[in-house]
Design a protein around this motif. Structure first.
Motif, PDB file in Angstrom:
ATOM      1  N   SER A  59      45.799 -32.810  59.986  1.00 57.06           N
ATOM      2  CA  SER A  59      44.375 -33.054  60.198  1.00 57.06           C
ATOM      3  C   SER A  59      43.528 -32.508  59.055  1.00 57.06           C
ATOM      4  N   VAL A  60      44.107 -31.630  58.214  1.00 58.18           N
ATOM      5  CA  VAL A  60      43.326 -31.118  57.081  1.00 58.18           C
ATOM      6  C   VAL A  60      43.824 -31.669  55.744  1.00 58.18           C
ATOM      7  N   LEU A 101      36.000 -23.860  56.673  1.00 55.73           N
ATOM      8  CA  LEU A 101      34.911 -24.733  56.241  1.00 55.73           C
ATOM      9  C   LEU A 101      33.652 -24.476  57.079  1.00 55.73           C
ATOM     10  N   PHE A 138      25.446 -19.367  63.259  1.00 54.13           N
ATOM     11  CA  PHE A 138      26.615 -19.963  63.886  1.00 54.13           C
ATOM     12  C   PHE A 138      26.224 -20.616  65.201  1.00 54.13           C
ATOM     13  N   ILE A 165      31.116 -32.555  57.336  1.00 50.54           N
ATOM     14  CA  ILE A 165      30.658 -31.166  57.251  1.00 50.54           C
ATOM     15  C   ILE A 165      29.824 -30.967  55.981  1.00 50.54           C
ATOM     16  N   ARG A 166      30.322 -31.498  54.865  1.00 50.87           N
ATOM     17  CA  ARG A 166      29.637 -31.268  53.586  1.00 50.87           C
ATOM     18  C   ARG A 166      28.286 -31.964  53.531  1.00 50.87           C
ATOM     19  N   LEU A 219      41.905 -24.048  58.160  1.00 48.17           N
ATOM     20  CA  LEU A 219      41.103 -24.579  57.061  1.00 48.17           C
ATOM     21  C   LEU A 219      39.776 -25.138  57.573  1.00 48.17           C
ATOM     22  N   ILE A 220      39.804 -25.741  58.768  1.00 49.57           N
ATOM     23  CA  ILE A 220      38.560 -26.256  59.360  1.00 49.57           C
ATOM     24  C   ILE A 220      37.650 -25.093  59.730  1.00 49.57           C
ATOM     25  N   ILE A 246      40.154 -34.407  67.449  1.00 50.13           N
ATOM     26  CA  ILE A 246      41.331 -33.661  66.981  1.00 50.13           C
ATOM     27  C   ILE A 246      41.825 -32.714  68.072  1.00 50.13           C
ATOM     28  N   ILE A 247      40.865 -31.963  68.666  1.00 52.29           N
ATOM     29  CA  ILE A 247      41.250 -30.981  69.679  1.00 52.29           C
ATOM     30  C   ILE A 247      41.934 -31.676  70.855  1.00 52.29           C
ATOM     31  N   PHE A 274      41.346 -33.109  53.373  1.00 52.50           N
ATOM     32  CA  PHE A 274      40.470 -32.226  52.592  1.00 52.50           C
ATOM     33  C   PHE A 274      40.785 -32.338  51.108  1.00 52.50           C
ATOM     34  N   TYR A 296      24.311 -23.566  64.499  1.00 48.25           N
ATOM     35  CA  TYR A 296      25.208 -24.616  64.008  1.00 48.25           C
ATOM     36  C   TYR A 296      25.822 -25.364  65.189  1.00 48.25           C
ATOM     37  N   VAL A 304      30.469 -34.207  63.084  1.00 52.49           N
ATOM     38  CA  VAL A 304      31.396 -33.074  63.039  1.00 52.49           C
ATOM     39  C   VAL A 304      31.963 -32.819  64.424  1.00 52.49           C
ATOM     40  N   GLY A 311      43.494 -25.313  68.667  1.00 47.68           N
ATOM     41  CA  GLY A 311      43.636 -26.698  68.211  1.00 47.68           C
ATOM     42  C   GLY A 311      42.963 -26.972  66.882  1.00 47.68           C
ATOM     43  N   VAL A 312      42.055 -26.082  66.464  1.00 48.67           N
ATOM     44  CA  VAL A 312      41.341 -26.288  65.206  1.00 48.67           C
ATOM     45  C   VAL A 312      42.068 -25.526  64.104  1.00 48.67           C
ATOM     46  N   ASP A 313      42.413 -26.224  63.032  1.00 48.98           N
ATOM     47  CA  ASP A 313      43.170 -25.601  61.951  1.00 48.98           C
ATOM     48  C   ASP A 313      42.353 -24.527  61.223  1.00 48.98           C
ATOM     49  N   VAL A 350      41.616 -24.600  72.959  1.00 55.19           N
ATOM     50  CA  VAL A 350      40.635 -25.300  72.120  1.00 55.19           C
ATOM     51  C   VAL A 350      40.526 -24.606  70.766  1.00 55.19           C
ATOM     52  N   TRP A 394      32.896 -21.677  58.736  1.00 56.09           N
ATOM     53  CA  TRP A 394      32.333 -20.354  58.466  1.00 56.09           C
ATOM     54  C   TRP A 394      31.673 -20.291  57.093  1.00 56.09           C
ATOM     55  N   VAL A 413      28.321 -21.138  57.428  1.00 55.68           N
ATOM     56  CA  VAL A 413      27.504 -20.164  58.161  1.00 55.68           C
ATOM     57  C   VAL A 413      27.214 -18.927  57.317  1.00 55.68           C
ATOM     58  N   LEU A 428      35.826 -33.328  65.566  1.00 61.20           N
ATOM     59  CA  LEU A 428      36.529 -32.130  66.026  1.00 61.20           C
ATOM     60  C   LEU A 428      37.067 -32.325  67.432  1.00 61.20           C
ATOM     61  N   LEU A 483      36.225 -35.696  58.211  1.00 59.06           N
ATOM     62  CA  LEU A 483      35.698 -34.425  58.703  1.00 59.06           C
ATOM     63  C   LEU A 483      35.010 -33.659  57.576  1.00 59.06           C
ATOM     64  N   ILE A 484      35.675 -33.561  56.434  1.00 57.84           N
ATOM     65  CA  ILE A 484      35.090 -32.754  55.359  1.00 57.84           C
ATOM     66  C   ILE A 484      33.814 -33.411  54.847  1.00 57.84           C
TER      67      ILE A 484
END
Lengths: 297, 290
Positions: free
Chosen positions: A239-240, B147, A66, A257-258, B143-144, A272-273, A243, A69, A265, B139-141, B136, B149, B152, A269, A253-254
């Motif tokens: 925002s999702v 994705l 993580f 990431i993929r 589902l995101i 969006i934030i 997907f 990442y 990414v 703010g991230v959904d 912060v 995790w 990871v 992000l 975004l997807i």
């Protein structure tokens, strides 16, 4: 134990003893209850951990991934070439901005349409103004259904029915919003002062007149406040939507990431934030002003 | 009801001009009405623009509605198609994800929320910074997060659990710190005036006030997380959503309606239980905004 000393000598022998014993019993009962609750929660947690295949070892072993990442999605920015690096990081900023605007529009239309449906249904669903029992029951069940099915599930289905694109996302968000707001709205309606309603009805006004002239002025500010709150939630939801192919920035975004386009990414992000952040703050301002409108009644 | 009452209205309507002149305040004012009209026109225009931008078309809506009608017919009768036990197991997994996710989010958010509370940490930079961290994360959904995790810890419910824990950490942290900030000052002053330390002020002055509120919020979030835990399966993070997404994609709609009914039933049960517990904890009070 030391805090009991001042109490004990001021009372004749037996009474102090009895008081202290009672105190201990009460305390022990509370402790027992707390411990039981804790035990139940712990038991449920262990059961859930087993069901959800929690492997703390896995987490510990993979936690470095993580952090790495996060390290990988962090763009390389240097002072020497700051603007060049920024330009490279946000190389696709035109498309992303357009998709972000699309996301906002999806949330806007979805909230507006869903809110309108909720306003139309909430008076029928409320316990005080909904006069037809079966209609009240039916509307409540429908709202419950719309609320429980997540918008992404609606979107999955609507993408097949209406075709790929933002329209499916708007309809999905509108339906879920109608369910969520409908419940909050009819709870507001149930808390209104009924005297104006009786006034309108007793001077010959119809049910619609009562809703329009007696109920609506009392609930409008509350409705607007909840709708604004929902708009913020829907921006996050929109925002999702990408997907599942229902428009907005999610599709970029997807795919980032993929396909492991790490800097993309973080760039998306961050956009969006920042957007959610700005809307959050603006929302809070407006809702404070609405609350000020509401309170003097 | 029907007797003299309508005549009052009829009289009033006949006498409208005089009434309007005599009670101008009762008939609203022109400027406000004009302002509202303007606002409505602006909203309408903007909505039209938005719909044009989002490729709305009547033809697509109509044909889509036709197809949806077909779909709803195909949903009956709901049937598990022999996979009932598999579905039930994933439903259990979903509830487990929601429960454990909420629990770990609450355990992490609880100490953090004190940092974000103005009355506990007077230092502006600390509580402002803590607030922004929570914003912060919020703010991230979900589902995101799921994705992220999944990439990871791999596919599976564990990623979903971490996703729920992360997004709820932000939401619960904010709610907890607000609960702490609205706590009554007087018990804290009482502890302080009888010589309590800063820690004791928090433990005996603040905690007893906020714990029931926090417990109620956790229960409410557990319920709403059961709903959101149904979707994280769409990106492979475990739970019943895996099956739901799969059956929708292959248009196996009898199974879809069965799964939706199962989710409805589970959410209803949890709703009833958590409402009971919440009422026991905090008395009758409106649920916090979700």
């Amino acid at each position: 134990m030391t805090d009991r000393v001042p109490v004990a000598p001021s009372l004749p022998g037996g009474q102090a003893q009895a008081l202290l014993a009672g105190y201990d019993r009460a305390l022990a009962a509370r402790r027992g209850r707390s411990l039981t609750a804790l035990g139940v929660v712990l038991g449920c947690a262990l059961l859930s951990a087993w069901a959800a295949e929690v492997r703390p070892g896995d987490l510990a072993a993979n936690l470095y991934r993580f952090t790495s990442y996060i390290g990988r999605i962090t763009p390389t920015l240097t002072w020497a070439n700051l603007f060049g690096d920024l330009a490279e990081w946000y190389w696709n900023v035109g498309l992303w901005t357009r998709l972000l605007v699309e996301t906002l529009l999806i949330a806007y239309v979805g909230t507006l349409v869903g809110g309108a449906i909720a306003v139309c249904l909430c008076f029928t669903a409320s316990g005080n103004l909904g006069e037809i029992a079966w209609a009240r029951f039916a509307v409540r069940r429908v709202l419950e259904f719309l609320r429980t099915v997540p918008e992404v599930v609606f979107a999955l289905l609507f993408v097949i029915a209406f075709g790929l694109g933002p329209m499916a996302g708007v309809i999905a968000i509108a339906l879920h919003t109608a369910g969520a707001l409908g419940k909050l709205f009819f709870e507001i309606v149930e808390n209104i002062d009924m005297k104006p309603v009786e006034g309108v009805r007793s001077s010959g006004g119809s049910w619609l007149h009562a809703v329009r002239f007696a109920a609506l002025p009392q609930v409008a500010a509350g409705f607007a406040s909840y709708a604004l709150l929902r708009f913020e939630i829907n921006v996050r939801g929109a925002s999702v939507m990408g997907f599942v192919g229902a428009g907005g920035i999610g599709q970029e975004l997807i795919s980032a990431i993929r396909q492991f386009y790490y800097p993309d990414v973080s760039a998306i992000l961050l956009m969006i934030i920042a957007t959610v952040f700005v809307i959050d703050i603006a929302d809070e301002r407006i809702r404070h002003r609405l609350a000020a409108v509401e309170s003097p009644k | 009801m029907k007797g003299p009452v309508p005549s009052v209205r009829a009289d009033a309507v006949a006498d409208m001009a005089r009434l309007m002149a005599a009670y101008p305040a009762g008939f609203g004012n022109r400027r406000r009405a004009a302002g509202l009209l303007l606002l409505a026109a602006a909203v309408g225009l903007f909505t039209g623009f938005a719909m044009w931008r989002l490729d709305f078309s009547l033809a697509r809506i109509l044909s889509g509605l036709g197809r949806l009608a077909d779909f709803s017919l195909m949903m009956f009768p709901p049937s598990a198609g022999g996979r009932f036990w598999i579905y039930l197991q994933s439903l259990g997994e979903t509830v487990a994800i929601a429960f454990l996710g909420t629990l770990s989010a609450a355990l992490l958010a609880f100490p953090f929320s004190f940092l974000a509370a103005k009355n506990v940490i007077p230092n502006v930079f600390v509580h402002f910074g803590a607030r922004r961290v929570l914003d912060v994360i919020r703010g991230v959904d979900t589902l995101i997060w799921a994705l992220l995790w999944v990439s990871v810890v791999g596919l599976g419910p564990f990623a979903g659990l971490l996703a729920i824990a992360c997004s709820d950490f932000g939401a619960l942290g904010k709610l907890f710190s607000e609960a702490i900030e609205t706590a009554d000052r007087r018990p804290v002053d009482g502890v302080a005036s009888s010589g309590g330390s800063r820690m004791q002020q928090v433990r005996f002055g603040v905690l007893p006030q906020v714990l029931p509120v926090i417990g109620g919020q956790c229960l409410y979030y557990f319920e709403s997380n059961t709903r959101s835990a149904t979707i994280i399966g769409i990106v492979g993070a475990g739970g019943i959503g895996v099956h739901l997404a799969e059956q929708i994609r292959v248009l196996n709609l009898q199974d879809v309606s069965f799964l939706v009914l199962m989710i409805l039933a589970a959410v209803t049960v949890i709703d009833v239980v958590s409402t009971r517990l919440r009422t026991a904890l905090v008395g009758r009070r409106a649920a916090p905004l979700g």
